[in-house]
Design a protein around this motif. Structure first.
Motif, mmCIF file in Angstrom:
data_model
loop_
_atom_site.group_PDB
_atom_site.id
_atom_site.type_symbol
_atom_site.label_atom_id
_atom_site.label_comp_id
_atom_site.label_asym_id
_atom_site.label_seq_id
_atom_site.Cartn_x
_atom_site.Cartn_y
_atom_site.Cartn_z
ATOM 1 N N ILE A 1 25.180 -2.205 -26.271
ATOM 2 C CA ILE A 1 26.083 -2.210 -25.114
ATOM 3 C C ILE A 1 27.129 -3.302 -25.259
ATOM 4 O O ILE A 1 28.305 -3.096 -24.946
ATOM 5 C CB ILE A 1 25.273 -2.355 -23.812
ATOM 6 N N ASP A 2 26.724 -4.458 -25.778
ATOM 7 C CA ASP A 2 27.667 -5.553 -25.988
ATOM 8 C C ASP A 2 28.758 -5.157 -26.985
ATOM 9 O O ASP A 2 29.926 -5.479 -26.794
ATOM 10 C CB ASP A 2 26.914 -6.788 -26.482
ATOM 11 N N ALA A 3 28.376 -4.428 -28.017
ATOM 12 C CA ALA A 3 29.340 -4.028 -29.049
ATOM 13 C C ALA A 3 30.167 -2.807 -28.654
ATOM 14 O O ALA A 3 31.188 -2.528 -29.278
ATOM 15 C CB ALA A 3 28.597 -3.736 -30.358
ATOM 16 N N ASN A 4 29.722 -2.078 -27.603
ATOM 17 C CA ASN A 4 30.395 -0.833 -27.223
ATOM 18 C C ASN A 4 30.607 -0.739 -25.714
ATOM 19 O O ASN A 4 30.128 0.203 -25.069
ATOM 20 C CB ASN A 4 29.560 0.367 -27.686
ATOM 21 N N PRO A 5 31.335 -1.694 -25.129
ATOM 22 C CA PRO A 5 31.543 -1.599 -23.680
ATOM 23 C C PRO A 5 32.399 -0.380 -23.337
ATOM 24 O O PRO A 5 33.254 0.035 -24.124
ATOM 25 C CB PRO A 5 32.283 -2.903 -23.351
ATOM 26 N N ALA A 6 32.123 0.206 -22.179
ATOM 27 C CA ALA A 6 32.902 1.325 -21.644
ATOM 28 C C ALA A 6 32.844 2.582 -22.516
ATOM 29 O O ALA A 6 33.737 3.409 -22.470
ATOM 30 C CB ALA A 6 34.355 0.905 -21.401
ATOM 31 N N VAL A 7 31.772 2.725 -23.273
ATOM 32 C CA VAL A 7 31.571 3.942 -24.064
ATOM 33 C C VAL A 7 30.596 4.839 -23.292
ATOM 34 O O VAL A 7 29.593 4.359 -22.752
ATOM 35 C CB VAL A 7 31.013 3.618 -25.472
ATOM 36 N N ARG A 8 30.904 6.128 -23.238
ATOM 37 C CA ARG A 8 30.072 7.077 -22.490
ATOM 38 C C ARG A 8 28.615 7.027 -22.952
ATOM 39 O O ARG A 8 28.325 6.943 -24.134
ATOM 40 C CB ARG A 8 30.597 8.500 -22.689
ATOM 41 N N ALA A 9 27.707 7.119 -21.971
ATOM 42 C CA ALA A 9 26.275 7.106 -22.273
ATOM 43 C C ALA A 9 25.884 8.207 -23.255
ATOM 44 O O ALA A 9 25.118 7.949 -24.191
ATOM 45 C CB ALA A 9 25.458 7.213 -20.992
ATOM 46 N N PRO A 10 26.393 9.464 -23.126
ATOM 47 C CA PRO A 10 26.010 10.496 -24.096
ATOM 48 C C PRO A 10 26.413 10.133 -25.531
ATOM 49 O O PRO A 10 25.693 10.450 -26.478
ATOM 50 C CB PRO A 10 26.762 11.749 -23.618
ATOM 51 N N ASP A 11 27.550 9.441 -25.677
ATOM 52 C CA ASP A 11 27.990 9.040 -27.018
ATOM 53 C C ASP A 11 27.091 7.944 -27.584
ATOM 54 O O ASP A 11 26.727 7.981 -28.769
ATOM 55 C CB ASP A 11 29.448 8.573 -26.989
ATOM 56 N N LEU A 12 26.740 6.980 -26.742
ATOM 57 C CA LEU A 12 25.829 5.924 -27.195
ATOM 58 C C LEU A 12 24.465 6.509 -27.553
ATOM 59 O O LEU A 12 23.887 6.165 -28.582
ATOM 60 C CB LEU A 12 25.667 4.858 -26.107
ATOM 61 N N ALA A 13 23.968 7.401 -26.696
ATOM 62 C CA ALA A 13 22.660 8.019 -26.941
ATOM 63 C C ALA A 13 22.676 8.832 -28.228
ATOM 64 O O ALA A 13 21.738 8.756 -29.032
ATOM 65 C CB ALA A 13 22.271 8.902 -25.756
ATOM 66 N N ALA A 14 23.738 9.602 -28.447
ATOM 67 C CA ALA A 14 23.843 10.433 -29.651
ATOM 68 C C ALA A 14 23.847 9.568 -30.904
ATOM 69 O O ALA A 14 23.244 9.931 -31.922
ATOM 70 C CB ALA A 14 25.100 11.297 -29.592
ATOM 71 N N GLY A 15 24.507 8.403 -30.824
ATOM 72 C CA GLY A 15 24.538 7.494 -31.967
ATOM 73 C C GLY A 15 23.158 6.984 -32.353
ATOM 74 O O GLY A 15 22.918 6.611 -33.500
ATOM 75 N N LEU A 16 22.247 6.991 -31.382
ATOM 76 C CA LEU A 16 20.870 6.564 -31.639
ATOM 77 C C LEU A 16 19.931 7.745 -31.861
ATOM 78 O O LEU A 16 18.735 7.561 -32.066
ATOM 79 C CB LEU A 16 20.347 5.742 -30.450
ATOM 80 N N GLY A 17 20.475 8.970 -31.753
ATOM 81 C CA GLY A 17 19.631 10.158 -31.880
ATOM 82 C C GLY A 17 18.689 10.322 -30.693
ATOM 83 O O GLY A 17 17.587 10.842 -30.845
ATOM 84 N N ARG A 18 19.147 9.898 -29.508
ATOM 85 C CA ARG A 18 18.291 9.954 -28.316
ATOM 86 C C ARG A 18 18.862 10.904 -27.289
ATOM 87 O O ARG A 18 20.063 11.127 -27.229
ATOM 88 C CB ARG A 18 18.162 8.561 -27.694
ATOM 89 N N GLU A 19 17.978 11.399 -26.436
ATOM 90 C CA GLU A 19 18.384 12.228 -25.309
ATOM 91 C C GLU A 19 19.062 11.337 -24.269
ATOM 92 O O GLU A 19 18.592 10.230 -23.982
ATOM 93 C CB GLU A 19 17.122 12.876 -24.731
#
Length: 197
Positions: free
Chosen positions: A136-154
Motif C-alpha cells: 500500500i505504501d508503494a502503491n497509493p491510490a491504486v484500485r483494490a482489484p489491481d492490487l489484489a490481482a498483482g498478488l494473485g488474490r481474490e
C-alpha cells in the motif's frame, strides 16, 4: 448496509434518519454501529413494514423524493420482506483519530508489531501484514482489484485484510485505493528497523 455517498452525507447532517431494505432476514439489529465514510451510524428500531404503510414522508426521511421511488429501488423477490431501519449519526469514525496518532513510544510500537504478528500467525497463509503495508505504501491510490490481482488474490479477501490494518489505524481508504496513514508510517519504519537481518 451500504449507502450512497449523498445519503450518508444527509444522515450525517440529520436530514435522513430512515432506511428501507428488502431482506430475507434482517442484516442489522438495534444497536448495530456501522462505520462509514462520513462517520459512525447507529441502528435503532428494525421492523418489517408492509409496502402500503410506507408514506411519502417516510421516503423523504430515507432520502427519496417519494414512496414510488423508494419502493422501485428495493431488491425484488417473493422471499423478501421490507424492513424499516431507524438510523442516527453517532459521531466521527474513531479510526480517523487513531491513524493520526503518532505519539507512540517504542513499547507502543512493539505492542502494535506483536499484534500484527498474531494476525500473521492466525492467517493460515503465513506472514502478510508487513508485505501488505509495504504494498500500500508503494502503491497509493491504486484500485483494490489491481492490487489484489498483482498478488494473485481474490479482491474481497484482499479488502478484508486491508480492513484489519485499517481497524488498527495503519491504513486509510481513498476515493480510489488506499494509502498508509501517519501511524502506519511509524509502524512500517519500526518494522524495517527491527527486522531480523
Amino acid at each position: 448496509m451500504l449507502f450512497r455517498h449523498e445519503v450518508l452525507t444527509k444522515i450525517a447532517a440529520g436530514e435522513v434518519d430512515l432506511a428501507f431494505r428488502r431482506w430475507r432476514r434482517p442484516a442489522v439489529r438495534p444497536g448495530t454501529r456501522l462505520r462509514t465514510r462520513v462517520g459512525v451510524l447507529e441502528v435503532g428500531e428494525v421492523e418489517v413494514v408492509p409496502e402500503d404503510r410506507v408514506s411519502d414522508r417516510d421516503a423523504r426521511r430515507a432520502g427519496y423524493p417519494g414512496r414510488t421511488e423508494l419502493l422501485a429501488d428495493q431488491r425484488p423477490g417473493e422471499d423478501r420482506q421490507l424492513y424499516r431501519v431507524d438510523l442516527r449519526f453517532a459521531g466521527p469514525d474513531p479510526r480517523v483519530d487513531l491513524r493520526r496518532d503518532t505519539d507512540l513510544s517504542t513499547a507502543d510500537l512493539d505492542g502494535i508489531v506483536a499484534e500484527l504478528r498474531r494476525l500473521d500467525a492466525r492467517s493460515g497463509r503465513g506472514p502478510w501484514t508487513t508485505a501488505m503495508l509495504e504494498l500500500i505504501d508503494a502503491n497509493p491510490a491504486v484500485r483494490a482489484p489491481d492490487l489484489a490481482a498483482g498478488l494473485g488474490r481474490e479482491t474481497a479477501r484482499f479488502k478484508a485484510d486491508v480492513r484489519k490494518l485499517k481497524e488498527r489505524g495503519l491504513t486509510e481508504s481513498l476515493a480510489v485505493g488506499y494509502r498508509i496513514s501517519p501511524r502506519g508510517r511509524l509502524v512500517l519504519d519500526h518494522l524495517t528497523r527491527t527486522a531480523p537481518d
